[in-house]
Design an enzyme around this catalytic site. Structure first.
Site, mmCIF file in Angstrom:
data_model
loop_
_atom_site.group_PDB
_atom_site.id
_atom_site.type_symbol
_atom_site.label_atom_id
_atom_site.label_comp_id
_atom_site.label_asym_id
_atom_site.label_seq_id
_atom_site.Cartn_x
_atom_site.Cartn_y
_atom_site.Cartn_z
ATOM 1 N N SER A 172 0.825 -1.209 0.000
ATOM 2 C CA SER A 172 0.000 0.000 0.000
ATOM 3 C C SER A 172 0.859 1.258 0.000
ATOM 4 O O SER A 172 0.619 2.189 -0.783
ATOM 5 C CB SER A 172 -0.957 0.000 1.199
ATOM 6 O OG SER A 172 -0.245 -0.166 2.418
ATOM 7 N N HIS B 297 7.767 4.159 7.966
ATOM 8 C CA HIS B 297 7.325 3.301 9.072
ATOM 9 C C HIS B 297 5.971 3.797 9.580
ATOM 10 O O HIS B 297 5.806 4.995 9.827
ATOM 11 C CB HIS B 297 8.350 3.335 10.210
ATOM 12 C CG HIS B 297 8.013 2.394 11.329
ATOM 13 N ND1 HIS B 297 8.266 1.051 11.259
ATOM 14 C CD2 HIS B 297 7.417 2.612 12.528
ATOM 15 C CE1 HIS B 297 7.852 0.463 12.379
ATOM 16 N NE2 HIS B 297 7.334 1.396 13.162
#
Length: 202
Positions: free
Chosen positions: A20, A113
């Site tokens: 994604s 992250h």
């Protein structure tokens, strides 16, 4: 990095899963604001069945499966050089990047992250594992971090962090959706949290 007549920076994406965030990067540099400064020229995954391969194919970007053994033997670094890759972006990449690649690309490897490091980082903290940990902690804020990559997991200097507010009833899936929407807006003409790439030093 600047626009205009400056050649586009050649970027490789390393990912391990559904992709994604990787797909967001592909769109950002194909059609979004990043299209003037960079182009994704190669997508690499360590998993043969990774969904990111399909995203790359839809964007017309060359993609490859490269095994962990090949990565650690120097084959990955050799091919990065042969393809003229100048920057590397990790997006849901689960392996430790070989030190030789970090050394060959100093301040040219970044990681996206899905949490506010140093919280919920380190080995094994990726994808829904991160969002479940945030949920279990009871924290009412999370976000995303973009940082330089070092040989140690999630320990490189932080370049950017953005916060996302959470509600008490949010599930791990709700948290994941909020972080993804913040990182990569659905509309390409909206500001992306990946715009920072255009402001990095050459």
């Amino acid at each position: 990095m600047t626009g205009g007549s400056t050649p586009k920076v050649r970027i490789a994406i390393l990912a391990s899963g559904g992709g994604s965030n990787a797909e967001c990067l592909m769109a950002h540099f194909a059609q979004g604001p990043g299209s003037e400064v960079g182009e994704v020229v190669w997508v690499v995954t360590n998993r043969k069945d990774a969904g990111v391969r399909g995203h790359a194919q839809r964007h017309g970007i060359p993609e490859s499966h490269v095994s962990k053994q090949a990565m650690n033997s120097g084959e990955l670094l050799t091919e990065l050089r042969e393809r003229g890759v100048e920057w590397i972006a990790l997006a849901g990449f689960l392996l430790r990047l070989p030190a030789e690649i970090c050394e060959a690309y100093p301040h040219r490897v970044v990681n996206v992250h899905p949490a506010l490091l140093p919280l919920h980082g380190g080995k094994g903290m990726f994808g829904m594992h991160v969002h479940r940990a945030v949920h279990a902690s009871g924290e009412l804020r999370t976000g995303m971090t973009i940082h330089w990559v070092s040989p140690a997991y999630d320990e490189g200097d932080i370049l950017f962090q953005g916060e996302v507010a959470l509600a008490e009833g949010d599930s791990p899936e709700d948290i994941a959706g909020k972080v993804l929407a913040f990182t990569c807006p659905a509309e390409l003409d909206r500001p992306s949290r990946l715009d920072f790439v255009e402001k990095l030093p050459e």
